[in-house]
Design a protein around this motif. Sequence first.
Motif, PDB file in Angstrom:
ATOM      1  N   GLU A  95      18.446 -11.070 -10.241  1.00  0.00           N
ATOM      2  CA  GLU A  95      19.105 -10.431  -9.108  1.00  0.00           C
ATOM      3  C   GLU A  95      18.215  -9.447  -8.358  1.00  0.00           C
ATOM      4  N   GLU A  96      17.410  -8.687  -9.103  1.00  0.00           N
ATOM      5  CA  GLU A  96      16.597  -7.644  -8.474  1.00  0.00           C
ATOM      6  C   GLU A  96      15.355  -7.410  -9.312  1.00  0.00           C
ATOM      7  N   SER A  97      14.211  -7.322  -8.633  1.00  0.00           N
ATOM      8  CA  SER A  97      12.948  -7.047  -9.315  1.00  0.00           C
ATOM      9  C   SER A  97      12.443  -5.665  -8.909  1.00  0.00           C
ATOM     10  N   ARG A  98      11.542  -5.112  -9.727  1.00  0.00           N
ATOM     11  CA  ARG A  98      11.004  -3.775  -9.464  1.00  0.00           C
ATOM     12  C   ARG A  98       9.692  -3.904  -8.698  1.00  0.00           C
ATOM     13  N   LEU A  99       9.702  -3.435  -7.461  1.00  0.00           N
ATOM     14  CA  LEU A  99       8.525  -3.528  -6.601  1.00  0.00           C
ATOM     15  C   LEU A  99       8.392  -2.267  -5.763  1.00  0.00           C
ATOM     16  N   GLU A 100       7.252  -1.596  -5.864  1.00  0.00           N
ATOM     17  CA  GLU A 100       6.884  -0.599  -4.859  1.00  0.00           C
ATOM     18  C   GLU A 100       6.565  -1.341  -3.555  1.00  0.00           C
ATOM     19  N   GLU A 101       6.563  -0.599  -2.451  1.00  0.00           N
ATOM     20  CA  GLU A 101       6.235  -1.259  -1.184  1.00  0.00           C
ATOM     21  C   GLU A 101       5.572  -0.287  -0.220  1.00  0.00           C
ATOM     22  N   ILE A 102       4.600  -0.809   0.515  1.00  0.00           N
ATOM     23  CA  ILE A 102       3.967  -0.083   1.618  1.00  0.00           C
ATOM     24  C   ILE A 102       4.234  -0.850   2.898  1.00  0.00           C
ATOM     25  N   TYR A 103       4.667  -0.140   3.933  1.00  0.00           N
ATOM     26  CA  TYR A 103       4.789  -0.704   5.273  1.00  0.00           C
ATOM     27  C   TYR A 103       3.638  -0.145   6.116  1.00  0.00           C
ATOM     28  N   TYR A 104       2.815  -1.022   6.690  1.00  0.00           N
ATOM     29  CA  TYR A 104       1.785  -0.598   7.641  1.00  0.00           C
ATOM     30  C   TYR A 104       2.161  -1.150   9.020  1.00  0.00           C
ATOM     31  N   PHE A 105       2.179  -0.291  10.043  1.00  0.00           N
ATOM     32  CA  PHE A 105       2.713  -0.648  11.354  1.00  0.00           C
ATOM     33  C   PHE A 105       1.638  -0.772  12.437  1.00  0.00           C
ATOM     34  N   GLU A 106       1.861  -1.718  13.338  1.00  0.00           N
ATOM     35  CA  GLU A 106       1.207  -1.751  14.641  1.00  0.00           C
ATOM     36  C   GLU A 106       2.287  -2.068  15.671  1.00  0.00           C
ATOM     37  N   ILE A 107       2.338  -1.284  16.736  1.00  0.00           N
ATOM     38  CA  ILE A 107       3.388  -1.412  17.749  1.00  0.00           C
ATOM     39  C   ILE A 107       2.739  -1.751  19.092  1.00  0.00           C
ATOM     40  N   ALA A 108       3.236  -2.797  19.739  1.00  0.00           N
ATOM     41  CA  ALA A 108       2.657  -3.228  21.011  1.00  0.00           C
ATOM     42  C   ALA A 108       2.927  -2.197  22.107  1.00  0.00           C
ATOM     43  N   PRO A 109       1.917  -1.870  22.913  1.00  0.00           N
ATOM     44  CA  PRO A 109       2.143  -0.962  24.044  1.00  0.00           C
ATOM     45  C   PRO A 109       2.814  -1.707  25.203  1.00  0.00           C
ATOM     46  N   HIS A 110       3.270  -0.957  26.169  1.00  0.00           N
ATOM     47  CA  HIS A 110       3.723  -1.531  27.441  1.00  0.00           C
ATOM     48  C   HIS A 110       2.850  -0.923  28.526  1.00  0.00           C
ATOM     49  N   GLY A 111       1.866  -1.710  28.993  1.00  0.00           N
ATOM     50  CA  GLY A 111       0.882  -1.158  29.911  1.00  0.00           C
ATOM     51  C   GLY A 111       0.099  -0.055  29.234  1.00  0.00           C
ATOM     52  N   ASP A 112       0.100   1.125  29.845  1.00  0.00           N
ATOM     53  CA  ASP A 112      -0.612   2.266  29.266  1.00  0.00           C
ATOM     54  C   ASP A 112       0.270   3.100  28.341  1.00  0.00           C
ATOM     55  N   THR A 113       1.512   2.682  28.152  1.00  0.00           N
ATOM     56  CA  THR A 113       2.436   3.458  27.318  1.00  0.00           C
ATOM     57  C   THR A 113       2.360   2.982  25.873  1.00  0.00           C
ATOM     58  N   PRO A 114       1.965   3.847  24.948  1.00  0.00           N
ATOM     59  CA  PRO A 114       1.904   3.434  23.534  1.00  0.00           C
ATOM     60  C   PRO A 114       3.283   3.058  23.007  1.00  0.00           C
ATOM     61  N   GLY A 115       3.291   2.131  22.058  1.00  0.00           N
ATOM     62  CA  GLY A 115       4.544   1.707  21.460  1.00  0.00           C
ATOM     63  C   GLY A 115       5.001   2.632  20.347  1.00  0.00           C
ATOM     64  N   LEU A 116       6.275   2.531  20.022  1.00  0.00           N
ATOM     65  CA  LEU A 116       6.833   3.306  18.922  1.00  0.00           C
ATOM     66  C   LEU A 116       8.017   2.565  18.329  1.00  0.00           C
ATOM     67  N   GLY A 117       8.363   2.951  17.122  1.00  0.00           N
ATOM     68  CA  GLY A 117       9.517   2.406  16.441  1.00  0.00           C
ATOM     69  C   GLY A 117       9.994   3.408  15.413  1.00  0.00           C
ATOM     70  N   TYR A 118      10.972   2.996  14.585  1.00  0.00           N
ATOM     71  CA  TYR A 118      11.543   3.896  13.597  1.00  0.00           C
ATOM     72  C   TYR A 118      11.756   3.158  12.278  1.00  0.00           C
ATOM     73  N   GLN A 119      11.563   3.886  11.183  1.00  0.00           N
ATOM     74  CA  GLN A 119      11.744   3.333   9.839  1.00  0.00           C
ATOM     75  C   GLN A 119      12.648   4.254   9.031  1.00  0.00           C
ATOM     76  N   ARG A 120      13.639   3.645   8.396  1.00  0.00           N
ATOM     77  CA  ARG A 120      14.557   4.407   7.560  1.00  0.00           C
ATOM     78  C   ARG A 120      14.428   3.972   6.109  1.00  0.00           C
ATOM     79  N   VAL A 121      14.396   4.949   5.200  1.00  0.00           N
ATOM     80  CA  VAL A 121      14.491   4.725   3.755  1.00  0.00           C
ATOM     81  C   VAL A 121      15.500   5.745   3.236  1.00  0.00           C
ATOM     82  N   SER A 122      16.529   5.267   2.540  1.00  0.00           N
ATOM     83  CA  SER A 122      17.561   6.175   2.042  1.00  0.00           C
ATOM     84  C   SER A 122      17.624   6.118   0.520  1.00  0.00           C
TER      85      SER A 122
END
Length: 273
Positions: A161-188
């Motif tokens: 049903e469930e395994s034990r795994l650590e995890e790393i998220y590495y992000f790259e977000i696409a810009p829009h023209g000269d505007t850098p991209g951004l996003g959000y990540q939640r861990v509770s």
Amino acid sequence: MSWTRLTVLALEPGEVYAYECGEAEWIVLPLAGGCEVRCRGSAPDGQPEVFELRGRTGVFRGPTDFVYLPRDAHAEIRSAAGGRFALAGARCRRRLPARYGPAGGVPVELRGAGQCSRQVNNFAAAGVFPADRLIAVEVLTPGGNWSSYPPHKHDEDHPGEESRLEEIYYFEIAPHGDTPGLGYQRVSPSPAGKTDVLAEVRTGDAVLIPDGWHGPSIAAPGHDMYYLNVMAGPDETREWLIRDHPDHGWIRRSWDGQDVDPRLPFPSEEAHR
């Protein structure tokens, strides 16, 4: 982090990066650009093994080829034209042979539907590419969509049903023209852990998840989101088994009858030739 490792390199043209694999197995994954990888200590005759990676121009241009490097080896990465490269690693016990993974062999999966649609490049998923502990995939989410949703976890041992795994998220977000991209990540926090994160993420950011319910990963409208997932843990069986958050798992049923976002899959470089 006890099991997972991640290094992201930005190499200038002709620059060489050398490192010892130590107690970890590694995958060299081009993010942008190609490179030559030399591995010593893996071949029976003691000669270096040399792998040429074609790479890609960017993470939204389809899967890339990659190289697996065993523990206790010495590696050198050289890029004639320069580029960015991820070294995804996991502390391991077994020493497997160095191997090349072709881009054409990477299974591409579309998950979810509607605004929960995303693309998963399963280049080193369990059952796809052999490794001792390391599991790694790429997830691409069109702007405005939520991925890693419903929130899920893998921090307790529940066989089947469930395994034990650590995890790393590495992000790259696409810009829009000269505007850098951004996003959000939640861990509770989960019953097995206390990780509690709500982070704005931009290109080059990483979120460490030793435990907890993780998701959503939210791509801001107009800014496509990429993340590399690196996972490993103490269980003897290498498998990705997750448990959905009980308050949000119902969302999967709402996808019935919905189409996958028509922006997926992201076009590969081959499609542009």
